[in-house]
Design a protein around this motif. Structure first.
Motif, PDB file in Angstrom:
ATOM      1  N   VAL A  56      12.718  25.322  53.581  1.00 18.49           N
ATOM      2  CA  VAL A  56      12.502  25.163  52.139  1.00 18.49           C
ATOM      3  C   VAL A  56      11.031  25.392  51.782  1.00 18.49           C
ATOM      4  O   VAL A  56      10.717  26.062  50.800  1.00 18.49           O
ATOM      5  CB  VAL A  56      12.996  23.776  51.671  1.00 18.49           C
ATOM      6  CG1 VAL A  56      12.571  23.498  50.238  1.00 18.49           C
ATOM      7  CG2 VAL A  56      14.517  23.684  51.806  1.00 18.49           C
ATOM      8  N   ALA A  57      10.131  24.881  52.597  1.00 20.18           N
ATOM      9  CA  ALA A  57       8.703  24.976  52.290  1.00 20.18           C
ATOM     10  C   ALA A  57       8.082  26.325  52.632  1.00 20.18           C
ATOM     11  O   ALA A  57       7.159  26.768  51.948  1.00 20.18           O
ATOM     12  CB  ALA A  57       7.944  23.880  53.043  1.00 20.18           C
ATOM     13  N   HIS A  58       8.601  26.991  53.667  1.00 22.20           N
ATOM     14  CA  HIS A  58       7.854  28.137  54.203  1.00 22.20           C
ATOM     15  C   HIS A  58       8.607  29.471  54.291  1.00 22.20           C
ATOM     16  O   HIS A  58       7.967  30.482  54.572  1.00 22.20           O
ATOM     17  CB  HIS A  58       7.343  27.805  55.604  1.00 22.20           C
ATOM     18  CG  HIS A  58       6.510  26.571  55.655  1.00 22.20           C
ATOM     19  ND1 HIS A  58       5.289  26.465  55.033  1.00 22.20           N
ATOM     20  CD2 HIS A  58       6.732  25.366  56.263  1.00 22.20           C
ATOM     21  CE1 HIS A  58       4.780  25.266  55.256  1.00 22.20           C
ATOM     22  NE2 HIS A  58       5.638  24.569  55.985  1.00 22.20           N
ATOM     23  N   ARG A  79      18.004  27.610  49.513  1.00 18.92           N
ATOM     24  CA  ARG A  79      16.644  27.185  49.900  1.00 18.92           C
ATOM     25  C   ARG A  79      16.070  26.308  48.789  1.00 18.92           C
ATOM     26  O   ARG A  79      15.193  26.712  48.035  1.00 18.92           O
ATOM     27  CB  ARG A  79      15.785  28.419  50.157  1.00 18.92           C
ATOM     28  CG  ARG A  79      14.442  28.080  50.757  1.00 18.92           C
ATOM     29  CD  ARG A  79      13.627  29.327  51.063  1.00 18.92           C
ATOM     30  NE  ARG A  79      12.237  28.967  50.977  1.00 18.92           N
ATOM     31  CZ  ARG A  79      11.338  29.556  50.219  1.00 18.92           C
ATOM     32  NH1 ARG A  79      11.665  30.583  49.468  1.00 18.92           N
ATOM     33  NH2 ARG A  79      10.100  29.140  50.210  1.00 18.92           N
ATOM     34  N   GLU A  80      16.601  25.102  48.712  1.00 20.75           N
ATOM     35  CA  GLU A  80      16.211  24.113  47.705  1.00 20.75           C
ATOM     36  C   GLU A  80      16.078  22.752  48.377  1.00 20.75           C
ATOM     37  O   GLU A  80      16.794  22.453  49.331  1.00 20.75           O
ATOM     38  CB  GLU A  80      17.268  24.020  46.610  1.00 20.75           C
ATOM     39  CG  GLU A  80      17.503  25.313  45.869  1.00 20.75           C
ATOM     40  CD  GLU A  80      18.693  25.257  44.926  1.00 20.75           C
ATOM     41  OE1 GLU A  80      19.364  24.202  44.857  1.00 20.75           O
ATOM     42  OE2 GLU A  80      18.958  26.275  44.269  1.00 20.75           O
ATOM     43  N   VAL A  81      15.203  21.917  47.878  1.00 22.71           N
ATOM     44  CA  VAL A  81      14.968  20.595  48.450  1.00 22.71           C
ATOM     45  C   VAL A  81      16.269  19.799  48.539  1.00 22.71           C
ATOM     46  O   VAL A  81      16.500  19.088  49.518  1.00 22.71           O
ATOM     47  CB  VAL A  81      13.903  19.835  47.625  1.00 22.71           C
ATOM     48  CG1 VAL A  81      13.793  18.388  48.078  1.00 22.71           C
ATOM     49  CG2 VAL A  81      12.555  20.520  47.741  1.00 22.71           C
ATOM     50  N   GLU A  82      17.133  19.925  47.551  1.00 22.66           N
ATOM     51  CA  GLU A  82      18.383  19.169  47.533  1.00 22.66           C
ATOM     52  C   GLU A  82      19.280  19.495  48.729  1.00 22.66           C
ATOM     53  O   GLU A  82      20.125  18.689  49.110  1.00 22.66           O
ATOM     54  CB  GLU A  82      19.153  19.419  46.232  1.00 22.66           C
ATOM     55  CG  GLU A  82      18.440  18.917  44.993  1.00 22.66           C
ATOM     56  CD  GLU A  82      17.345  19.864  44.486  1.00 22.66           C
ATOM     57  OE1 GLU A  82      17.264  21.029  44.918  1.00 22.66           O
ATOM     58  OE2 GLU A  82      16.544  19.404  43.656  1.00 22.66           O
ATOM     59  N   SER A  83      19.106  20.654  49.327  1.00 23.09           N
ATOM     60  CA  SER A  83      19.952  21.039  50.462  1.00 23.09           C
ATOM     61  C   SER A  83      19.660  20.207  51.709  1.00 23.09           C
ATOM     62  O   SER A  83      20.521  20.077  52.585  1.00 23.09           O
ATOM     63  CB  SER A  83      19.784  22.530  50.778  1.00 23.09           C
ATOM     64  OG  SER A  83      18.496  22.791  51.322  1.00 23.09           O
ATOM     65  N   LEU A  84      18.481  19.624  51.803  1.00 26.23           N
ATOM     66  CA  LEU A  84      18.141  18.804  52.966  1.00 26.23           C
ATOM     67  C   LEU A  84      19.086  17.613  53.083  1.00 26.23           C
ATOM     68  O   LEU A  84      19.561  17.292  54.172  1.00 26.23           O
ATOM     69  CB  LEU A  84      16.695  18.304  52.884  1.00 26.23           C
ATOM     70  CG  LEU A  84      15.623  19.267  53.342  1.00 26.23           C
ATOM     71  CD1 LEU A  84      15.500  20.486  52.481  1.00 26.23           C
ATOM     72  CD2 LEU A  84      14.302  18.546  53.432  1.00 26.23           C
ATOM     73  N   ARG A  85      19.361  16.979  51.964  1.00 25.49           N
ATOM     74  CA  ARG A  85      20.279  15.840  51.966  1.00 25.49           C
ATOM     75  C   ARG A  85      21.674  16.260  52.412  1.00 25.49           C
ATOM     76  O   ARG A  85      22.334  15.555  53.183  1.00 25.49           O
ATOM     77  CB  ARG A  85      20.326  15.194  50.584  1.00 25.49           C
ATOM     78  CG  ARG A  85      21.068  13.881  50.610  1.00 25.49           C
ATOM     79  CD  ARG A  85      20.957  13.156  49.291  1.00 25.49           C
ATOM     80  NE  ARG A  85      22.312  12.999  48.831  1.00 25.49           N
ATOM     81  CZ  ARG A  85      22.678  12.952  47.573  1.00 25.49           C
ATOM     82  NH1 ARG A  85      21.800  13.049  46.622  1.00 25.49           N
ATOM     83  NH2 ARG A  85      23.926  12.796  47.247  1.00 25.49           N
ATOM     84  N   MET A  86      22.129  17.414  51.957  1.00 26.96           N
ATOM     85  CA  MET A  86      23.451  17.906  52.348  1.00 26.96           C
ATOM     86  C   MET A  86      23.506  18.117  53.862  1.00 26.96           C
ATOM     87  O   MET A  86      24.458  17.691  54.525  1.00 26.96           O
ATOM     88  CB  MET A  86      23.771  19.212  51.620  1.00 26.96           C
ATOM     89  CG  MET A  86      25.048  19.878  52.090  1.00 26.96           C
ATOM     90  SD  MET A  86      26.549  18.943  51.751  1.00 26.96           S
ATOM     91  CE  MET A  86      26.666  19.207  50.002  1.00 26.96           C
ATOM     92  N   ALA A  87      22.503  18.778  54.419  1.00 27.29           N
ATOM     93  CA  ALA A  87      22.486  19.043  55.866  1.00 27.29           C
ATOM     94  C   ALA A  87      22.486  17.730  56.651  1.00 27.29           C
ATOM     95  O   ALA A  87      23.268  17.556  57.591  1.00 27.29           O
ATOM     96  CB  ALA A  87      21.278  19.900  56.222  1.00 27.29           C
ATOM     97  N   VAL A 140      15.331  15.235  62.701  1.00 26.58           N
ATOM     98  CA  VAL A 140      15.066  16.603  63.163  1.00 26.58           C
ATOM     99  C   VAL A 140      15.740  17.649  62.290  1.00 26.58           C
ATOM    100  O   VAL A 140      15.173  18.723  62.055  1.00 26.58           O
ATOM    101  CB  VAL A 140      15.390  16.797  64.665  1.00 26.58           C
ATOM    102  CG1 VAL A 140      14.480  15.936  65.520  1.00 26.58           C
ATOM    103  CG2 VAL A 140      16.835  16.512  64.992  1.00 26.58           C
ATOM    104  N   VAL A 141      16.927  17.351  61.792  1.00 27.06           N
ATOM    105  CA  VAL A 141      17.587  18.285  60.867  1.00 27.06           C
ATOM    106  C   VAL A 141      16.769  18.388  59.581  1.00 27.06           C
ATOM    107  O   VAL A 141      16.549  19.486  59.058  1.00 27.06           O
ATOM    108  CB  VAL A 141      19.050  17.855  60.594  1.00 27.06           C
ATOM    109  CG1 VAL A 141      19.631  18.606  59.415  1.00 27.06           C
ATOM    110  CG2 VAL A 141      19.906  18.083  61.841  1.00 27.06           C
ATOM    111  N   SER A 142      16.283  17.249  59.076  1.00 26.49           N
ATOM    112  CA  SER A 142      15.453  17.269  57.870  1.00 26.49           C
ATOM    113  C   SER A 142      14.179  18.078  58.093  1.00 26.49           C
ATOM    114  O   SER A 142      13.758  18.836  57.210  1.00 26.49           O
ATOM    115  CB  SER A 142      15.076  15.841  57.460  1.00 26.49           C
ATOM    116  OG  SER A 142      16.203  15.148  57.022  1.00 26.49           O
ATOM    117  N   GLU A 143      13.553  17.912  59.229  1.00 26.79           N
ATOM    118  CA  GLU A 143      12.317  18.644  59.519  1.00 26.79           C
ATOM    119  C   GLU A 143      12.573  20.150  59.604  1.00 26.79           C
ATOM    120  O   GLU A 143      11.839  20.947  59.028  1.00 26.79           O
ATOM    121  CB  GLU A 143      11.673  18.141  60.811  1.00 26.79           C
ATOM    122  CG  GLU A 143      11.083  16.760  60.708  1.00 26.79           C
ATOM    123  CD  GLU A 143       9.916  16.667  59.751  1.00 26.79           C
ATOM    124  OE1 GLU A 143       9.247  17.686  59.475  1.00 26.79           O
ATOM    125  OE2 GLU A 143       9.653  15.550  59.270  1.00 26.79           O
ATOM    126  N   ALA A 144      13.611  20.540  60.335  1.00 27.71           N
ATOM    127  CA  ALA A 144      13.908  21.968  60.487  1.00 27.71           C
ATOM    128  C   ALA A 144      14.271  22.601  59.141  1.00 27.71           C
ATOM    129  O   ALA A 144      13.772  23.680  58.798  1.00 27.71           O
ATOM    130  CB  ALA A 144      15.029  22.174  61.499  1.00 27.71           C
TER     131      ALA A 144
END
Length: 138
Positions: A52-54, A11-19, A43-47
């Motif tokens: 990560v945020a909540h 649960r880190e911001v960097e994981s968004l890029r990986m997904a 949509v993957v970034s948003e989900a």
């Protein structure tokens, strides 16, 4: 060709890029159009960004991607604190500082289902029919 991918991410911001990168690469290999891949990236970034945020109370989350029969289903699952989801809530204002993520997912996919439990986390599932190129992507 059926494809199934499961990512276990911190649960880190960097994981968004990986997904985003993994989903986009898989769809590219299947010759999905660039426009369709870009919608999935959003949509993957948003989900994942919502996790990560909540998703307080958890250090990791799971992204499951299944491509079959010309559709792509994505499930983002966390074991965080959960929240009270109201599918009938009014749509957020375009200038709102936050709260547009689930609305964007709903706009860019064919179907979205959100389940959340205050003790067991949240699952955001969405599906979209894929658009394929007529020529291979190089």
């Amino acid at each position: 060709m059926p494809v199934s991918i499961t990512l276990c991410l911190p649960r880190e911001v960097e994981s968004l890029r990986m997904a985003r990168t993994v989903v986009s690469a898989a769809l590219s290999a299947l010759e999905v159009t660039r426009a369709c891949r870009e919608q999935f990236a959003i949509v993957v970034s948003e989900a994942c960004g919502n996790v990560v945020a909540h998703a307080d109370g958890t250090d990791a989350y799971v992204v499951r991607v299944n491509v079959t029969d010309g559709r792509c289903d994505v499930e983002v699952v966390d074991q965080g604190a959960g929240f009270v989801y109201d599918a009938q809530a009014p749509r957020p204002q375009p200038t709102a500082a936050s709260g547009r993520g689930l609305y964007l997912i709903d706009l860019l996919t064919d179907q979205v289902i959100v389940t959340s439990d205050l003790e067991h986390g949240t699952t955001v599932w969405f599906t979209k029919r894929l658009e394929f190129t007529d020529t291979p992507t190089g």
